[in-house]
Scaffold this active site. Structure first.
Site, PDB file in Angstrom:
ATOM      1  N   SER A  13       1.147  -1.198   0.017  1.00 17.23           N
ATOM      2  CA  SER A  13      -0.247   0.168  -0.104  1.00 17.23           C
ATOM      3  C   SER A  13       1.170   0.925  -0.130  1.00 17.23           C
ATOM      4  CB  SER A  13      -1.392   0.012   0.755  1.00 17.23           C
ATOM      5  OG  SER A  13      -0.071   0.296   2.136  1.00 17.23           O
ATOM      6  N   GLY A  14       0.556   1.722  -0.664  1.00 17.28           N
ATOM      7  CA  GLY A  14       1.114   3.846  -0.276  1.00 17.28           C
ATOM      8  C   GLY A  14       0.324   4.443   0.704  1.00 17.28           C
ATOM      9  N   HIS A 232      14.773   5.370   0.381  1.00 21.06           N
ATOM     10  CA  HIS A 232      14.159   3.682   0.871  1.00 21.06           C
ATOM     11  C   HIS A 232      13.785   3.904   2.215  1.00 21.06           C
ATOM     12  CE1 HIS A 232      15.078  -0.090   1.737  1.00 21.06           C
ATOM     13  NE2 HIS A 232      16.016  -0.394   1.875  1.00 21.06           N
ATOM     14  N   ASP A 233      12.369   3.270   2.346  1.00 23.68           N
ATOM     15  CA  ASP A 233      11.553   3.458   4.160  1.00 23.68           C
ATOM     16  C   ASP A 233      12.534   3.208   4.807  1.00 23.68           C
ATOM     17  OD1 ASP A 233      11.842   1.147   2.921  1.00 23.68           O
ATOM     18  OD2 ASP A 233      10.032   1.161   2.386  1.00 23.68           O
ATOM     19  N   THR A 255       6.270  -5.342   5.465  1.00 25.05           N
ATOM     20  CA  THR A 255       6.761  -6.377   4.302  1.00 25.05           C
ATOM     21  C   THR A 255       7.499  -7.523   5.037  1.00 25.05           C
ATOM     22  OG1 THR A 255       4.947  -5.676   3.182  1.00 25.05           O
ATOM     23  CG2 THR A 255       6.319  -7.737   2.106  1.00 25.05           C
ATOM     24  N   ASN A 292      17.944  -9.111   6.181  1.00 19.88           N
ATOM     25  CA  ASN A 292      16.446  -8.855   5.905  1.00 19.88           C
ATOM     26  C   ASN A 292      16.367 -10.268   5.257  1.00 19.88           C
ATOM     27  OD1 ASN A 292      17.424  -6.511   4.262  1.00 19.88           O
ATOM     28  ND2 ASN A 292      15.885  -7.490   2.332  1.00 19.88           N
TER      29      ASN A 292
END
Length: 478
Positions: A13-14, A232-233, A255, A292
Site C-alpha cells: 500500500s501507499g 529508502h523507507d 512486509t 533482511n
C-alpha cells in the site's frame, strides 16, 4: 507549525501522510491511503506505477497546504526513461523470476567475496545489479537513457528534475559504502553503464519544485519544494527510531523485517558476508548493518490464501497454540514468491521432521515464532560481527501493532523491546524535511522528539531462554 507531506510507498500500500513539527511537538495524520497491487502480465510481474502516481496526486490534493514534500519507498526497483524522458514500461517487480540464476553469472566475473568487499551488500536475488544483468539483452534497456529508482521516478514526475538518492542507491549493489559513491570498478567489470543513473543526492538536498501542472491537479499553491529524504523507507524508519543512546538494535517490521544496528562504518568482513548481512547507507553518514528477513509477508500471503479472515481473531487463536512447536527459516528464499504460502510452510515443517501445522492458528503461530527466532539470530549475530553490544531492541513499523510478535521477539532476544512508532518511515520522512527547513535539530534531537511525542510500548522478556536456544538448534540441524 510547518506542515510536510510524506509520500510513503510500501510493497502492499501507499500513503500520503501530513506531518506537523516544531521543536516540542510532532503530529502525523493520514491524508490518503491507496493500494499497491502489482500486476502479472504475460511478460512477468510488474508494478502499476501509474496507479501509484495517481494515488500520490490524490494524496497531495487531500493534504492541503504543505511547506514541502518528501518521498520514500521500497528499494532496488527502477523505471527506465527514453531520450525524451518518457517511461519505457512499467517497472519490474523485485519478486519477478527474471533474476533466477543471474547471481551465479555475476559471480563468474566478480566473485561473491570481491563483490561484498566492494559494495558491502548482502546477497539477495533481486538486487538492482542482478536485475540490470538480467535485462542486459532487453529492448527497453537498449533504448534507455536514464534509470530512476522508484521514489526518484515519482519525484521526477512531480518536479521535472532528476537525481539518485543515496540511501536507496546503496541497495543497488553499485555503491561503495566507504566512499559513499559509485563502485566504479564493479560496474565496469560487469558492463553496467553508470551514466544511466542521475547524479547522487543526499537526504536534505533540494529535489525541485512541484510543476505548474502538478499544482493545478492538486490544488496546491506554489512554490512547493520537494525535499530529498532517506528515500529508502528503511532509512527513513531508522531515522525515527526513538533511541536514547547508541546501544540499541532495531527491527523495521512490515512486509519485510530488517533487523540490525546503526553504525559509523560498514562491516565488510568475510564473516559478515557469510552471515548475509548488508551495509546500507543511512542518515548523516551512518551505515545500516542489517539482515533482511522475510517478515510479515509470510502471514500476509497466508491470510490472502485463507480468504482474509479477521486478523485479530487469528492472532488471539495463535496465542493459544503451544509455543515453538514448529519453526521455519524466515529468511529462506523459498518463501519469496507469492502464492500457496500455507502449503509451503507445511512442507518445510514436514521436510525438517517437525509437526506439520494444519489450522490457520497453528500456521500463524509457526510464522510468528519463526520470525521471533529470526529476529533473535539477527540481533545476536549483528552484535558479534560489529562488536557492538546492545541493551534494547526497538521495533518500528507495522509490526508494532502485532503485540504477540513484539512479546515473542523480547522473549527470543532476551532483551527489552520498545515498540513504536508504527508509522516510522513517514515520521522519518517528515523529520528530515523539518530538519532541512530548520525546525528540528540533529539526529539525536529528532529521535528525542519521537520518544517524547509518539506512543511507545515496552515488552520485557518472559519465559525460558533455553526453549529458544533449543528451537534454534533444531532449525540448524534441519
Amino acid at each position: 507549525m510547518k506542515s510536510y507531506a510524506a509520500v510513503d510507498l510500501g510493497a502492499s500500500s501507499g500513503r500520503v501522510m501530513v506531518g506537523r513539527a516544531s521543536r516540542d511537538s510532532l503530529e502525523l495524520v493520514e491524508a490518503h491511503r491507496f493500494p499497491n497491487r502489482p500486476v502479472r502480465t504475460p511478460e512477468g510481474l510488474r508494478w502499476d506505477v501509474l496507479s501509484l502516481y495517481a494515488g500520490v496526486l490524490d494524496g497531495l490534493r487531500a493534504a492541503g497546504r504543505v511547506d514541502s514534500v518528501g518521498i520514500d519507498s521500497w528499494a532496488v526497483d527502477y523505471g527506465l526513461l527514453d531520450a525524451d524522458g518518457a517511461l519505457l514500461g512499467n517497472p519490474v517487480h523485485y519478486r519477478d523470476t527474471r533474476t533466477e540464476g543471474v547471481a551465479e553469472k555475476v559471480w563468474a566475473t566478480v566473485p561473491a567475496a570481491e563483490l561484498y568487499a566492494a559494495t558491502g551488500l548482502q546477497y539477495a536475488p533481486f538486487n538492482t545489479l542482478y536485475q540490470l544483468v538480467a535485462a542486459r539483452s532487453s529492448a527497453q534497456l537498449a533504448y534507455a537513457k536514464r534509470l530512476l529508482l522508484i521514489p526518484d521516478l515519482l519525484s521526477y514526475w512531480l518536479t521535472g528534475e532528476v537525481g539518485t538518492e543515496l540511501t536507496n542507491a546503496s541497495t543497488t549493489q553499485l555503491i561503495d559504502p566507504r566512499t559513499r559513491d559509485w563502485a566504479y570498478g564493479v560496474a565496469e567489470r560487469l558492463g553496467v553503464d553508470l551514466e544511466l543513473f542521475a547524479p547522487l543526492r543526499r537526504p536534505g538536498d533540494p529535489a525541485g519544485l512541484l510543476r505548474p501542472r502538478v499544482l493545478e491537479e492538486t490544488g496546491l499553491t506554489g512554490p512547493v519544494p520537494v525535499t530529498t529524504v532517506g528515500s529508502h523507507d528503511t532509512a527513513s524508519a531508522v531515522a525515527a527510531v526513538p533511541a536514547t543512546g547508541e546501544r540499541f538494535a532495531y527491527i523495521c517490521t512490515g512486509t519485510w523485517s530488517l533487523a540490525g544496528l546503526e553504525l559509523d562504518a560498514p562491516v565488510l568482513t568475510e564473516e559478515s558476508r557469510a552471515a548475509n548481512f548488508t551495509n546500507e547507507l543511512g542518515l548523516d553518514g551512518t551505515v545500516r548493518h542489517l539482515r533482511n528477513i522475510m517478515g510479515l509477508w509470510l502471514l500476509q500471503e497466508c491470510v490472502r490464501d485463507w480468504g482474509d479472515p479477521d486478523l485479530g481473531e487469528l492472532l488471539r487463536a495463535a496465542a493459544g497454540v503451544p509455543a515453538l512447536r514448529s519453526v521455519v527459516d524466515a529468511g529462506d528464499s523459498a518463501f519469496l514468491a507469492p502464492g500457496r504460502m500455507p502449503e509451503r510452510i507445511a512442507a518445510a515443517c514436514r521436510e525438517s521432521g517437525q509437526p506439520v501445522p494444519s489450522s490457520p492458528a497453528e500456521v500463524t503461530r509457526c510464522i510468528l515464532d519463526s520470525l521471533a527466532l529470526a529476529h533473535r539470530r539477527a540481533v545476536a549475530e549483528a552484535q558479534a560481527l560489529a562488536d557492538h553490544p546492545v541493551d534494547v531492541v526497538h521495533i518500528v513499523g507495522g509490526g508494532t501493532r502485532n503485540t504477540l510478535l513484539c512479546q515473542l521477539t523480547a522473549d527470543a532476544c532476551g532483551l527489552p523491546v520498545v515498540a513504536g512508532p508504527a508509522e516510522a518511515a513517514a515520521l522519518g520522512n517528515v523529520l528530515v524535511q523539518a530538519r532541512t527547513h530548520g525546525v528540528v535539530g540533529d539526529r539525536a534531537s529528532m529521535r528525542g522528539l519521537v520518544a517524547r511525542t509518539q506512543p511507545l510500548t515496552r515488552y520485557e522478556p518472559q519465559g525460558d531462554p533455553a526453549a529458544w536456544r533449543a528451537a534454534e538448534d533444531r532449525l540448524a540441524r534441519a
